[in-house]
Motif scaffolding. Structure first.
Motif, PDB file in Angstrom:
ATOM      1  N   ASP A   1      -1.829  -0.379   9.165  1.00 56.98           N
ATOM      2  CA  ASP A   1      -1.646  -1.827   9.326  1.00 56.98           C
ATOM      3  C   ASP A   1      -0.339  -2.122  10.069  1.00 56.98           C
ATOM      4  O   ASP A   1      -0.298  -2.974  10.965  1.00 56.98           O
ATOM      5  CB  ASP A   1      -1.628  -2.514   7.961  1.00 56.98           C
ATOM      6  CG  ASP A   1      -2.993  -2.521   7.285  1.00 56.98           C
ATOM      7  OD1 ASP A   1      -4.001  -2.349   7.991  1.00 56.98           O
ATOM      8  OD2 ASP A   1      -3.040  -2.703   6.054  1.00 56.98           O
ATOM      9  N   LEU A   2       0.720  -1.411   9.701  1.00 60.16           N
ATOM     10  CA  LEU A   2       2.005  -1.604  10.372  1.00 60.16           C
ATOM     11  C   LEU A   2       1.929  -1.189  11.838  1.00 60.16           C
ATOM     12  O   LEU A   2       2.482  -1.861  12.712  1.00 60.16           O
ATOM     13  CB  LEU A   2       3.092  -0.796   9.654  1.00 60.16           C
ATOM     14  CG  LEU A   2       3.541  -1.304   8.278  1.00 60.16           C
ATOM     15  CD1 LEU A   2       4.503  -0.312   7.636  1.00 60.16           C
ATOM     16  CD2 LEU A   2       4.187  -2.677   8.395  1.00 60.16           C
TER      17      LEU A   2
ATOM     18  N   ASP B   1      -0.709  -1.189  13.777  1.00 59.04           N
ATOM     19  CA  ASP B   1      -1.474  -2.200  14.491  1.00 59.04           C
ATOM     20  C   ASP B   1      -0.629  -3.450  14.744  1.00 59.04           C
ATOM     21  O   ASP B   1      -0.667  -4.047  15.817  1.00 59.04           O
ATOM     22  CB  ASP B   1      -2.722  -2.567  13.681  1.00 59.04           C
ATOM     23  CG  ASP B   1      -4.011  -2.370  14.476  1.00 59.04           C
ATOM     24  OD1 ASP B   1      -3.941  -1.881  15.623  1.00 59.04           O
ATOM     25  OD2 ASP B   1      -5.084  -2.695  13.937  1.00 59.04           O
ATOM     26  N   LYS B   2       0.150  -3.840  13.746  1.00 59.13           N
ATOM     27  CA  LYS B   2       0.967  -5.048  13.854  1.00 59.13           C
ATOM     28  C   LYS B   2       2.032  -4.921  14.942  1.00 59.13           C
ATOM     29  O   LYS B   2       2.282  -5.865  15.710  1.00 59.13           O
ATOM     30  CB  LYS B   2       1.623  -5.335  12.510  1.00 59.13           C
ATOM     31  CG  LYS B   2       2.527  -6.579  12.507  1.00 59.13           C
ATOM     32  CD  LYS B   2       3.105  -6.833  11.114  1.00 59.13           C
ATOM     33  CE  LYS B   2       3.997  -8.076  11.121  1.00 59.13           C
ATOM     34  NZ  LYS B   2       4.540  -8.354   9.756  1.00 59.13           N
TER      35      LYS B   2
END
Length: 320
Positions: free
Chosen positions: A143-144, A146-147
């Motif tokens: 998630d990080l 991708d962010k």
């Protein structure tokens, strides 16, 4: 690059590697987890196939004492690695670690399956077999990535997810499924490399890459040879036969289109020259990251999904 290892070297190495399964039984760490864009290199594949090393001997080389671990490669190839801990649900898992780093100067997010470097460390890390919190931590790091638009580099080295009762109670299968699903949907480049052992869903959970690479003497399969032998013949001693049937070695996987590239190791195996092995791994991973950087986020996601959906398909030909 160095030539493939000779028969005499392999005969010696075959008798030397530690029997990790015996160690696992003594320590209580069960390791028998039951749980595109093709760039073929015919000349490299032919060279590997002609070496004459059995599949079981390849498995032994993947387990050879002193074979570089994921953290060994990170120390040789990356800088500014910052390990991030915890899954924000249950706890931390030392078998699957990761965090941001610079891979040969390039900002990336690392996901590493770490077996351990000595007996005490291996027991602590369960020989690289993760609990559910390890895979949930991996999802958090994805998630990080991708962010912040960080490419992901995964180094795979496990015989499978940890099969303990507590792991099952905490949702082992669900955690693996969530990790696979998250990887499919990533909009950043993902390069995975099997550096030693790649067993079952425990490896696939962090193995859904745009490109999947494998070291010359690594293996990647739905189950370990010992696990397959125990199920089919009720006898783990038949692991060499199971290894032949599974077709789990780097040449097999390249021929079947499961991996994009076989990364050659120094003569005798990666454990004899960690620096040379790291140089080969670093060059291959960086080259694939360069190629993937040219694709849009939607292309990366679409091609990754297509790549894995195509695995295992075949067309029956008509006899002449």
């Amino acid at each position: 690059m160095s030539a493939p290892p000779d028969h005499a070297t392999h005969a010696t190495l075959k008798a030397q590697p530690r029997n990790l399964h015996k160690t696992a039984e003594e320590t209580g760490a069960n390791l028998d987890a039951i749980t595109v864009q093709q760039q073929t290199q015919p000349q490299k594949l032919q060279g590997l196939l002609n070496v004459g090393i059995s599949r079981w001997e390849r498995v032994q080389l993947a387990r050879a004492p002193g074979r570089p671990t994921a953290l060994d490669y990170v120390e040789l190839l990356a800088t500014e690695f910052t390990e991030l801990h915890g899954d924000r649900v249950y706890g931390d898992d030392p078998a699957l670690i990761g965090g941001p780093a610079r891979w040969q100067g390039r900002p990336v997010m690392l996901l590493l399956q770490q077996k351990g470097r000595d007996t005490k460390d291996r027991i602590k890390r369960r020989f690289g077999s993760s609990n559910p919190e390890g895979y949930r931590k991996a999802v958090r790091l994805m998630d990080l990535a991708d962010k912040f638009g960080l490419p992901i580099v995964c180094l795979i080295d496990t015989q499978g997810a940890y099969p303990g009762i507590a792991a099952e109670e905490r949702g082992q299968g669900w955690a693996i499924a969530e990790s696979i699903q998250r990887m499919v949907r990533l909009k950043v480049p993902v390069v995975c490399a099997v550096i030693g052992e790649g067993g079952s869903g425990g490896a696939l959970a962090v193995g859904v890459g745009n490109r999947v690479l494998i070291m010359e003497n690594a293996w990647y399969s739905v189950i370990s040879p010992e696990g397959a032998a125990s199920i089919i013949w009720k006898d783990a001693a038949k692991a060499p036969e199971a290894a032949e049937a599974l077709k789990l070695t780097a040449p097999d996987l390249l021929e079947l289109g499961i991996v994009e590239e076989v990364i050659l190791e120094p003569a005798g195996g990666a454990h004899l020259d960690a620096a040379a092995s790291a140089a080969s791994l670093g060059e291959a991973v960086s080259r694939h990251l360069d190629e993937l950087a040219l694709l849009s986020p939607e292309e990366l996601r679409s091609r990754r999904s297509t790549r894995f959906r195509a695995l295992g398909t075949f067309v029956e030909g008509q006899s002449s």
